[in-house]
Design an enzyme around this catalytic site. Structure first.
Site, PDB file in Angstrom:
ATOM      1  N   ASN A   7       0.875  -1.170   0.000  1.00  0.00           N
ATOM      2  CA  ASN A   7       0.000   0.000   0.000  1.00  0.00           C
ATOM      3  C   ASN A   7       0.912   1.220   0.000  1.00  0.00           C
ATOM      4  O   ASN A   7       1.483   1.582   1.026  1.00  0.00           O
ATOM      5  CB  ASN A   7      -0.879  -0.048   1.265  1.00  0.00           C
ATOM      6  CG  ASN A   7      -1.808   1.142   1.359  1.00  0.00           C
ATOM      7  OD1 ASN A   7      -1.755   2.061   0.537  1.00  0.00           O
ATOM      8  ND2 ASN A   7      -2.654   1.138   2.362  1.00  0.00           N
ATOM      9  N   ARG A  90      -2.460  -2.053  -3.527  1.00  0.00           N
ATOM     10  CA  ARG A  90      -3.658  -1.241  -3.354  1.00  0.00           C
ATOM     11  C   ARG A  90      -3.562  -0.078  -4.335  1.00  0.00           C
ATOM     12  O   ARG A  90      -2.541   0.605  -4.402  1.00  0.00           O
ATOM     13  CB  ARG A  90      -3.700  -0.690  -1.929  1.00  0.00           C
ATOM     14  CG  ARG A  90      -4.843   0.262  -1.751  1.00  0.00           C
ATOM     15  CD  ARG A  90      -4.752   0.978  -0.434  1.00  0.00           C
ATOM     16  NE  ARG A  90      -5.887   1.864  -0.277  1.00  0.00           N
ATOM     17  CZ  ARG A  90      -5.862   2.979   0.427  1.00  0.00           C
ATOM     18  NH1 ARG A  90      -4.751   3.336   1.058  1.00  0.00           N
ATOM     19  NH2 ARG A  90      -6.919   3.724   0.536  1.00  0.00           N
ATOM     20  N   HIS A 179     -12.609   3.078   0.189  1.00  0.00           N
ATOM     21  CA  HIS A 179     -12.613   1.991   1.193  1.00  0.00           C
ATOM     22  C   HIS A 179     -13.332   0.750   0.659  1.00  0.00           C
ATOM     23  O   HIS A 179     -13.819  -0.066   1.438  1.00  0.00           O
ATOM     24  CB  HIS A 179     -13.346   2.395   2.497  1.00  0.00           C
ATOM     25  CG  HIS A 179     -12.701   3.482   3.273  1.00  0.00           C
ATOM     26  ND1 HIS A 179     -13.427   4.502   3.860  1.00  0.00           N
ATOM     27  CD2 HIS A 179     -11.406   3.702   3.604  1.00  0.00           C
ATOM     28  CE1 HIS A 179     -12.612   5.317   4.503  1.00  0.00           C
ATOM     29  NE2 HIS A 179     -11.375   4.857   4.363  1.00  0.00           N
ATOM     30  N   ARG A 240     -11.481  15.622   8.070  1.00  0.00           N
ATOM     31  CA  ARG A 240     -12.270  16.033   6.891  1.00  0.00           C
ATOM     32  C   ARG A 240     -13.682  16.401   7.299  1.00  0.00           C
ATOM     33  O   ARG A 240     -14.267  15.770   8.184  1.00  0.00           O
ATOM     34  CB  ARG A 240     -12.346  14.899   5.861  1.00  0.00           C
ATOM     35  CG  ARG A 240     -11.031  14.541   5.225  1.00  0.00           C
ATOM     36  CD  ARG A 240     -11.235  13.527   4.110  1.00  0.00           C
ATOM     37  NE  ARG A 240      -9.993  12.857   3.780  1.00  0.00           N
ATOM     38  CZ  ARG A 240      -9.836  11.547   3.736  1.00  0.00           C
ATOM     39  NH1 ARG A 240     -10.849  10.725   3.974  1.00  0.00           N
ATOM     40  NH2 ARG A 240      -8.662  11.028   3.443  1.00  0.00           N
TER      41      ARG A 240
END
Ligand code: ADP
Length: 395
Positions: A7, A90, A179, A240
């Protein structure tokens, strides 16, 4: 087969080496501060972490260090590099091109590159990691697993914004969701764990981590999710904002004399529960401040839980019902007071929480009472394992 799962971020790289048959993690760790100075964390299963500071000007040096550590004669997890049979990467954004994982050929890499616009912070870093791996491990099959893929089953009514249609046609401005690897893994596991019929099931997955999103999964397929063109939409997150009135952007830009980059920085990095509380983006700190009576921390936790509950309500409407709800990721798996707050809004669905069971941390458990009309569970996510499984299936 041993699968290396990678990742890759812009200045960091997380990895795990997984033996696919037993699904055992043989070694794991991360490279940090790539392009700055460089730090490798390596941990073979059953041994302590090893930390090495060494120059990593690019991702290539970082991956070389990971490979060296993996077959180091003393603490390596494999005797030879040829024992690594495949690499699963990923990839954040697959646009509308990729609705499932794919073997990374040169042609596919070009198509991923074409999605860079949609995820300018993530996709270029993912591609750098893939290309570095290909160079250092020639002949080893590589698979890309996309954060957006699982959500590609969303119907048009869920993914179109109320914007001029030409923006969708010209620039592919639409909702994609993220996700996806986690939503896919957890929804499948939830169905299995509760012995539901996958072909006749309505489940909601709340992935509550530093980044947080929620999805509605009807008969095993995603029909809606809270993140959009970018991961900024939806729930209130660590830093966020999630959903806001878009006109706030112009209003604050004028008041604070900010340009669009400055505004985006505020929405991505200075908002969420951290911006609200002034305490932290981490729910361990927030829980402490909440218990001490800190009013802004209390407000941040209330806003966070209320937004999740409202999304769950909207997804019950989207699917005309719900059989089960799963909480996952750092907060979903560990923070019982937040789960309790969310569930307190959902009595109208016939949900009753088992207070004792809800004390669970990080393990699979039903946290609703036996007579609850909707089952509620904690299901730990495991994106690395999901990437490993996808990789094995394709090679
Ligand atoms: P991401 O992968 O998006 O960075 P995580 O899924 O690791 O995020 O979730 C991070 C959040 O989970 C933080 O707010 C943190 O407080 C919370 N969290 C993680 N572990 C625990 C724990 N053991 N107890 C309470 N909260 C936790």
């Amino acid at each position: 087969m041993n699968v290396l799962v990678i990742n890759c971020g812009s200045s960091s790289l997380k990895y795990q080496l997984i033996e696919s048959a037993s699904e055992a993690v043989l070694a794991k760790g991360l490279c940090e501060r790539i392009g700055i100075d460089g730090r490798l964390v390596y941990q073979k299963a059953g041994l302590d972490k090893e930390i090495t500071e060494a120059a990593m000007p690019t991702h290539k040096e970082a991956i070389q260090m990971v490979l060296d550590a993996l077959h180091n004669p003393e603490s390596g997890a494999v005797a030879k590099l040829s024992e690594i049979g495949a690499v699963g990467h990923r990839v954040v954004h697959g646009g509308e091109k990729f609705s499932s994982s794919v073997v990374l050929t040169e042609e596919v890499l070009k198509e991923i590159e074409a999605c860079n616009d949609l995820a300018p912070l993530h996709n270029p870093a993912n591609l750098i990691g893939i290309r570095a791996c290909k160079e250092l491990m020639p002949g080893v099959p590589m698979v890309g697993v996309f954060d957006t893929a699982f959500h590609q089953t969303m119907p048009k009514k869920a993914y179109l914004y109320g914007l001029p249609y030409e923006y969708y046609e010209k620039y592919k401005v639409r909702r994609y969701g993220f996700h996806g690897t986690s939503h896919s893994f957890v929804s499948k596991r939830l169905i299995q764990f509760l012995n539901l019929d996958a072909a006749d099931s309505k489940v909601i997955v709340a992935h509550l981590g530093n980044g947080a999103s929620i999805s509605a999964v009807l008969n095993g397929e995603c029909v809606d999710t809270s993140m959009g063109l970018t991961p900024l939409e939806g729930l209130v997150m660590g830093t966020r904002s999630g959903d806001i009135d878009p006109a706030i952007m112009e209003f604050i830009a004028k008041k604070e004399n900010l340009d669009i980059t400055g505004i985006m920085n505020v929405l991505n990095k200075k908002s969420g529960v951290e911006g609200l509380s002034g305490v932290s983006s981490d729910f361990r700190d927030l829980e402490k401040a909440y218990n001490e009576g800190n009013e802004r921390a209390i407000a941040a936790c209330e806003v966070f839980a209320y937004r999740v509950a409202k999304y769950i309500g909207s997804y019950v409407a989207a699917m005309n019902g719900v059989d089960a709800i799963a909480f996952t990721a750092g907060i979903g798996e560990n923070t019982s007071f937040i789960r309790e707050k969310i569930l307190a809004y959902l009595g109208y669905l016939g949900i009753t929480m088992d207070a004792e069971a809800n004390k669970v941390r990080g393990e699979e458990k039903v946290i609703s009472t036996p007579d609850s009309k909707v089952k509620v569970c904690v299901i730990p996510t495991n994106e690395e394992l999901a990437i490993c499984r996808e990789t094995v299936a394709l090679v």
